[in-house]
Motif scaffolding. Sequence first.
Motif, PDB file in Angstrom:
ATOM      1  N   LEU A  38       0.795  -1.168   0.189  1.00  0.00           N
ATOM      2  CA  LEU A  38       0.030  -0.005  -0.090  1.00  0.00           C
ATOM      3  C   LEU A  38       0.852   1.174  -0.066  1.00  0.00           C
ATOM      4  O   LEU A  38       0.560   2.111  -0.849  1.00  0.00           O
ATOM      5  CB  LEU A  38      -0.718  -0.003   1.207  1.00  0.00           C
ATOM      6  CG  LEU A  38      -1.819   1.292   1.517  1.00  0.00           C
ATOM      7  CD1 LEU A  38      -2.583   1.582   0.337  1.00  0.00           C
ATOM      8  CD2 LEU A  38      -2.441   1.265   2.602  1.00  0.00           C
ATOM      9  N   VAL A  39       2.090   1.288   0.838  1.00  0.00           N
ATOM     10  CA  VAL A  39       2.702   2.337   1.022  1.00  0.00           C
ATOM     11  C   VAL A  39       3.390   2.822  -0.437  1.00  0.00           C
ATOM     12  O   VAL A  39       3.378   3.720  -0.816  1.00  0.00           O
ATOM     13  CB  VAL A  39       3.661   2.083   1.840  1.00  0.00           C
ATOM     14  CG1 VAL A  39       4.989   3.312   1.857  1.00  0.00           C
ATOM     15  CG2 VAL A  39       3.331   2.122   3.509  1.00  0.00           C
ATOM     16  N   LEU A  73      -9.214   3.032  -1.398  1.00  0.00           N
ATOM     17  CA  LEU A  73      -8.005   2.188  -1.102  1.00  0.00           C
ATOM     18  C   LEU A  73      -7.594   2.223   0.263  1.00  0.00           C
ATOM     19  O   LEU A  73      -7.475   1.011   0.679  1.00  0.00           O
ATOM     20  CB  LEU A  73      -6.882   2.694  -1.982  1.00  0.00           C
ATOM     21  CG  LEU A  73      -5.625   1.922  -2.122  1.00  0.00           C
ATOM     22  CD1 LEU A  73      -5.903   0.420  -2.511  1.00  0.00           C
ATOM     23  CD2 LEU A  73      -4.388   2.771  -2.526  1.00  0.00           C
ATOM     24  N   LEU A  74      -7.617   3.289   0.868  1.00  0.00           N
ATOM     25  CA  LEU A  74      -7.195   3.241   2.310  1.00  0.00           C
ATOM     26  C   LEU A  74      -8.209   2.493   3.324  1.00  0.00           C
ATOM     27  O   LEU A  74      -7.851   1.755   3.722  1.00  0.00           O
ATOM     28  CB  LEU A  74      -7.011   4.683   2.913  1.00  0.00           C
ATOM     29  CG  LEU A  74      -5.950   5.206   2.452  1.00  0.00           C
ATOM     30  CD1 LEU A  74      -5.946   6.779   2.857  1.00  0.00           C
ATOM     31  CD2 LEU A  74      -4.537   4.688   2.471  1.00  0.00           C
ATOM     32  N   THR A  79      -9.391  -2.653   6.108  1.00  0.00           N
ATOM     33  CA  THR A  79     -10.046  -3.987   6.289  1.00  0.00           C
ATOM     34  C   THR A  79      -9.132  -5.269   6.173  1.00  0.00           C
ATOM     35  O   THR A  79      -9.317  -6.224   6.851  1.00  0.00           O
ATOM     36  CB  THR A  79     -11.330  -3.955   5.038  1.00  0.00           C
ATOM     37  OG1 THR A  79     -12.149  -2.996   5.276  1.00  0.00           O
ATOM     38  CG2 THR A  79     -12.009  -5.319   5.306  1.00  0.00           C
ATOM     39  N   VAL A  80      -8.478  -5.222   5.065  1.00  0.00           N
ATOM     40  CA  VAL A  80      -7.514  -6.221   4.926  1.00  0.00           C
ATOM     41  C   VAL A  80      -6.354  -6.334   6.329  1.00  0.00           C
ATOM     42  O   VAL A  80      -6.396  -7.420   6.634  1.00  0.00           O
ATOM     43  CB  VAL A  80      -6.471  -5.935   3.612  1.00  0.00           C
ATOM     44  CG1 VAL A  80      -5.466  -7.219   3.670  1.00  0.00           C
ATOM     45  CG2 VAL A  80      -7.593  -6.365   2.515  1.00  0.00           C
ATOM     46  N   SER A  86      -3.928   5.845   7.958  1.00  0.00           N
ATOM     47  CA  SER A  86      -3.931   7.235   7.478  1.00  0.00           C
ATOM     48  C   SER A  86      -2.695   7.839   7.088  1.00  0.00           C
ATOM     49  O   SER A  86      -1.821   7.467   7.488  1.00  0.00           O
ATOM     50  CB  SER A  86      -4.934   8.006   8.610  1.00  0.00           C
ATOM     51  OG  SER A  86      -3.935   7.991   9.628  1.00  0.00           O
ATOM     52  N   ILE A  87      -3.139   8.470   6.000  1.00  0.00           N
ATOM     53  CA  ILE A  87      -1.800   9.278   5.439  1.00  0.00           C
ATOM     54  C   ILE A  87      -1.841  10.742   6.251  1.00  0.00           C
ATOM     55  O   ILE A  87      -2.862  11.297   6.263  1.00  0.00           O
ATOM     56  CB  ILE A  87      -1.912   9.844   3.919  1.00  0.00           C
ATOM     57  CG1 ILE A  87      -2.211   8.370   2.940  1.00  0.00           C
ATOM     58  CG2 ILE A  87      -0.796  10.423   3.343  1.00  0.00           C
ATOM     59  CD1 ILE A  87      -2.445   8.593   1.846  1.00  0.00           C
ATOM     60  N   THR A  88      -0.708  11.070   7.044  1.00  0.00           N
ATOM     61  CA  THR A  88      -0.730  12.359   7.638  1.00  0.00           C
ATOM     62  C   THR A  88      -0.302  13.400   6.767  1.00  0.00           C
ATOM     63  O   THR A  88      -0.402  14.645   7.191  1.00  0.00           O
ATOM     64  CB  THR A  88       0.218  11.954   9.100  1.00  0.00           C
ATOM     65  OG1 THR A  88       1.507  11.715   8.706  1.00  0.00           O
ATOM     66  CG2 THR A  88      -0.525  11.024  10.028  1.00  0.00           C
ATOM     67  N   ARG A  89       0.802  13.206   6.209  1.00  0.00           N
ATOM     68  CA  ARG A  89       1.195  14.413   5.148  1.00  0.00           C
ATOM     69  C   ARG A  89       2.301  13.571   4.093  1.00  0.00           C
ATOM     70  O   ARG A  89       2.316  12.379   4.166  1.00  0.00           O
ATOM     71  CB  ARG A  89       1.983  15.323   6.007  1.00  0.00           C
ATOM     72  CG  ARG A  89       3.270  14.638   6.646  1.00  0.00           C
ATOM     73  CD  ARG A  89       4.077  15.786   7.388  1.00  0.00           C
ATOM     74  NE  ARG A  89       4.847  15.184   8.310  1.00  0.00           N
ATOM     75  CZ  ARG A  89       5.562  15.900   9.119  1.00  0.00           C
ATOM     76  NH1 ARG A  89       5.799  17.281   8.906  1.00  0.00           N
ATOM     77  NH2 ARG A  89       6.530  15.169   9.945  1.00  0.00           N
TER      78      ARG A  89
END
Length: 117
Positions: A38-39, A73-74, A79-80, A86-89
């Motif tokens: 994901l990252v 997507l997030l 769920t997975v 969460s994206i912070t910045r």
Amino acid sequence: MSNYNLYISSYVHAGHIGVLVEFDVSPHTSQENAFLSLVKDVAMHIAASAPASMDDLLQQPFVKEPSITVAQLLTESATVLAEEVSITRFVRWTAEAEKPMETEPPKSPSVIHRLAS
């Protein structure tokens, strides 16, 4: 005190687009393959789409699957992973590609000096 940690990842595309993205995740999630995938996907999305803000990023269609947004997507990833992610910045920058070296000789005349013997 929070049970979450900040996780920062980088991505460089073709040596001229750079991305740093920071996530807020639990410590054990940051080591899971699904999270690491994901990252990478989010960083590549930022490089490709150049979002102007966090809201812009979250509302954009995800480049690898345009039928969903980055926010969706997030949610699917949470769920997975059974953990909120969460994206912070983030930051994205580009470098101007250097001009290629000239392959032809200069058109102006060269000056040749001869030393007198």
